[in-house]
Design a protein around this motif. Structure first.
Motif, PDB file in Angstrom:
ATOM      1  N   VAL A  96     112.092  20.688  90.659  1.00 52.73           N
ATOM      2  CA  VAL A  96     113.066  22.129  89.739  1.00 52.73           C
ATOM      3  C   VAL A  96     112.830  23.371  90.800  1.00 52.73           C
ATOM      4  N   LEU A  97     111.303  22.855  90.910  1.00 56.83           N
ATOM      5  CA  LEU A  97     111.006  23.450  92.337  1.00 56.83           C
ATOM      6  C   LEU A  97     111.751  23.609  93.655  1.00 56.83           C
ATOM      7  N   SER A  98     111.478  22.628  93.837  1.00 59.37           N
ATOM      8  CA  SER A  98     112.973  22.324  95.122  1.00 59.37           C
ATOM      9  C   SER A  98     113.700  22.821  94.947  1.00 59.37           C
ATOM     10  N   LYS A  99     114.599  22.644  94.242  1.00 59.45           N
ATOM     11  CA  LYS A  99     116.218  23.667  93.865  1.00 59.45           C
ATOM     12  C   LYS A  99     115.959  25.341  94.155  1.00 59.45           C
ATOM     13  N   VAL A 100     114.607  25.439  93.910  1.00 59.37           N
ATOM     14  CA  VAL A 100     114.427  27.312  93.818  1.00 59.37           C
ATOM     15  C   VAL A 100     114.473  27.066  94.928  1.00 59.37           C
ATOM     16  N   PHE A 101     113.427  26.263  95.732  1.00 55.80           N
ATOM     17  CA  PHE A 101     113.224  26.476  96.917  1.00 55.80           C
ATOM     18  C   PHE A 101     114.483  26.334  98.522  1.00 55.80           C
ATOM     19  N   GLU A 102     115.355  25.852  97.935  1.00 56.60           N
ATOM     20  CA  GLU A 102     116.611  25.381  98.060  1.00 56.60           C
ATOM     21  C   GLU A 102     117.362  25.800  98.133  1.00 56.60           C
ATOM     22  N   MET A 103     117.453  27.221  97.157  1.00 61.39           N
ATOM     23  CA  MET A 103     118.197  28.280  96.626  1.00 61.39           C
ATOM     24  C   MET A 103     117.679  29.293  97.669  1.00 61.39           C
ATOM     25  N   GLY A 104     116.546  29.221  97.795  1.00 60.82           N
ATOM     26  CA  GLY A 104     115.680  30.388  98.640  1.00 60.82           C
ATOM     27  C   GLY A 104     115.604  30.539  99.977  1.00 60.82           C
ATOM     28  N   GLY A 105     116.008  29.528 100.305  1.00 59.92           N
ATOM     29  CA  GLY A 105     116.653  29.289 101.392  1.00 59.92           C
ATOM     30  C   GLY A 105     118.161  29.366 102.393  1.00 59.92           C
ATOM     31  N   PHE A 106     118.827  29.085 100.880  1.00 60.34           N
ATOM     32  CA  PHE A 106     121.019  29.703 101.377  1.00 60.34           C
ATOM     33  C   PHE A 106     120.594  30.935 100.999  1.00 60.34           C
ATOM     34  N   VAL A 107     119.924  31.798 100.134  1.00 58.10           N
ATOM     35  CA  VAL A 107     119.570  33.284  99.734  1.00 58.10           C
ATOM     36  C   VAL A 107     119.366  33.788 101.467  1.00 58.10           C
ATOM     37  N   GLU A 108     118.212  33.758 101.773  1.00 61.00           N
ATOM     38  CA  GLU A 108     118.063  34.216 103.204  1.00 61.00           C
ATOM     39  C   GLU A 108     118.890  33.641 104.590  1.00 61.00           C
ATOM     40  N   SER A 109     119.617  32.930 104.657  1.00 56.59           N
ATOM     41  CA  SER A 109     120.765  32.738 105.491  1.00 56.59           C
ATOM     42  C   SER A 109     121.992  33.454 104.817  1.00 56.59           C
ATOM     43  N   GLN A 110     122.437  33.875 104.061  1.00 53.97           N
ATOM     44  CA  GLN A 110     123.375  34.942 103.016  1.00 53.97           C
ATOM     45  C   GLN A 110     122.463  35.928 103.926  1.00 53.97           C
TER      46      GLN A 110
ATOM     47  N   ASP B   4     107.161  32.529 100.447  1.00 54.61           N
ATOM     48  CA  ASP B   4     105.760  32.011 100.263  1.00 54.61           C
ATOM     49  C   ASP B   4     105.662  32.466 100.097  1.00 54.61           C
ATOM     50  N   ALA B   5     104.626  33.810  98.885  1.00 52.57           N
ATOM     51  CA  ALA B   5     103.719  33.221  98.141  1.00 52.57           C
ATOM     52  C   ALA B   5     104.597  33.078  96.533  1.00 52.57           C
ATOM     53  N   PHE B   6     105.216  32.644  96.678  1.00 58.15           N
ATOM     54  CA  PHE B   6     105.964  32.294  94.773  1.00 58.15           C
ATOM     55  C   PHE B   6     105.678  30.452  94.934  1.00 58.15           C
ATOM     56  N   ALA B   7     105.676  30.110  96.356  1.00 58.35           N
ATOM     57  CA  ALA B   7     104.576  27.991  96.681  1.00 58.35           C
ATOM     58  C   ALA B   7     103.747  28.177  96.797  1.00 58.35           C
ATOM     59  N   ARG B   8     102.630  29.295  96.659  1.00 57.82           N
ATOM     60  CA  ARG B   8     101.810  28.773  97.625  1.00 57.82           C
ATOM     61  C   ARG B   8     100.479  29.913  95.721  1.00 57.82           C
ATOM     62  N   ARG B   9     101.479  29.891  95.390  1.00 58.85           N
ATOM     63  CA  ARG B   9     100.747  31.343  94.378  1.00 58.85           C
ATOM     64  C   ARG B   9      99.840  31.927  94.984  1.00 58.85           C
TER      65      ARG B   9
ATOM     66  N   LEU C 212     106.664  38.090  89.574  1.00 59.53           N
ATOM     67  CA  LEU C 212     106.475  37.251  88.578  1.00 59.53           C
ATOM     68  C   LEU C 212     105.465  36.080  89.746  1.00 59.53           C
ATOM     69  N   VAL C 213     104.659  36.083  90.985  1.00 63.10           N
ATOM     70  CA  VAL C 213     103.685  35.192  91.349  1.00 63.10           C
ATOM     71  C   VAL C 213     102.194  35.850  90.420  1.00 63.10           C
ATOM     72  N   ILE C 214     102.132  36.930  90.614  1.00 67.24           N
ATOM     73  CA  ILE C 214     100.812  37.858  89.783  1.00 67.24           C
ATOM     74  C   ILE C 214     101.147  37.359  87.966  1.00 67.24           C
ATOM     75  N   TYR C 215     102.354  37.200  87.520  1.00 63.94           N
ATOM     76  CA  TYR C 215     102.599  37.064  86.242  1.00 63.94           C
ATOM     77  C   TYR C 215     102.060  34.874  86.016  1.00 63.94           C
ATOM     78  N   ILE C 216     102.469  34.465  87.076  1.00 65.52           N
ATOM     79  CA  ILE C 216     102.316  33.308  87.073  1.00 65.52           C
ATOM     80  C   ILE C 216     100.610  33.006  87.091  1.00 65.52           C
ATOM     81  N   VAL C 217     100.344  33.491  87.787  1.00 63.49           N
ATOM     82  CA  VAL C 217      98.726  32.911  88.642  1.00 63.49           C
ATOM     83  C   VAL C 217      97.541  33.990  87.288  1.00 63.49           C
ATOM     84  N   LYS C 218      98.147  34.944  86.961  1.00 63.35           N
ATOM     85  CA  LYS C 218      97.431  35.976  86.482  1.00 63.35           C
ATOM     86  C   LYS C 218      97.644  36.212  84.124  1.00 63.35           C
TER      87      LYS C 218
END
Length: 235
Positions: free
Chosen positions: A17-31, A142-147, A210-216
């Motif tokens: 599911v994370l791979s889908k998130v980053f696929e979507m992220g890359g697509f939004v970046e291109s948009q 990138d921050a999300f990927a690396r937490r 959300l990165v801070i939410y996940i980690v902390k």
């Protein structure tokens, strides 16, 4: 052994599911990149592509949400695993909305391209804020990927610069409209574009939070900047 087997399946499902998130992220970046190029060059072919590709973003958002629901039902995760799944769902929502903002830029660009006053307004602030928005969206993913909570906190600081460029452009637009009322329609199109770019930056900062939410384990959406940075840096 059964517990280890279940854990490995859970990890595999999360990674998928994370791979889908980053696929979507890359697509939004291109948009977003295409939207800014379309604006800078009044490229109507790019406008058409951006509008047509929106359906793909919507499909990925639905797919990711369904997978998150299935993972929760199958494994009943708790603590950080559950926070991650919740954050994934919110991240794809923010990505889809950022894609919507890119489409808004494209649609307004079409109107501008059809207007004879397109070159009457200097849009340096829009161009700069667009570059900033693209950069912090990429950094947020990138921050999300690396937490990376430190990188997330820096993104929240940097979004202020996009807001500053938006305010500067609004002030300039008011001056343009006072001096040349005939350009008011196109000035309003540019205003909508500037606001859409600002919103892309906002969605990037939502992902950073959300990165801070996940980690902390802390919801920092409505806290002061000082408290947010304390959470991010563990102070």
């Amino acid at each position: 052994m059964p517990h280890e087997h279940l854990s490995s399946r859970f990890d595999a499902d999360i990674n998928h599911v994370l791979s889908k998130v980053f696929e979507m992220g890359g697509f939004v970046e291109s948009q977003v990149v295409n939207a800014m190029q379309a604006l800078n060059h009044l490229d109507l072919d790019l406008v058409d592509r951006i509008c047509a590709d929106e359906r793909r973003l919507n499909a990925i958002e639905v797919e990711v949400d369904e997978e998150c629901i299935n993972i929760i039902a199958r494994y009943q995760p708790a603590a950080r695993d559950l926070r991650l799944l919740m954050a994934i769902s919110k991240t794809v929502t923010n990505l889809e909305r950022a894609g919507d903002e890119a489409r808004k830029v494209a649609k307004r660009t079409r109107r501008i391209a059809e207007d004879g006053n397109a070159m009457a307004i200097n849009i340096a602030e829009i161009a700069l804020s667009g570059e900033m928005a693209m950069t912090i969206l990429r950094r947020a993913l990138d921050a999300f990927a690396r937490r990376d909570t430190g990188a997330a906190a820096q993104i929240l600081r940097d979004d202020d610069a996009i807001d500053d460029q938006f305010r500067l452009f609004v002030y300039k637009l008011v001056k343009y409209m006072r001096e040349a009322p005939r350009i008011i329609p196109i000035a309003l199109d540019y205003l909508f574009i500037a606001k859409a770019i600002e919103r892309i930056g906002d969605h990037a900062t939502n992902i950073a939070e959300l990165v801070i939410y996940i980690v902390k384990g802390k919801d920092v959406r409505h806290v002061s900047r000082e408290q947010l940075e304390r959470e991010a840096f563990g102070q």
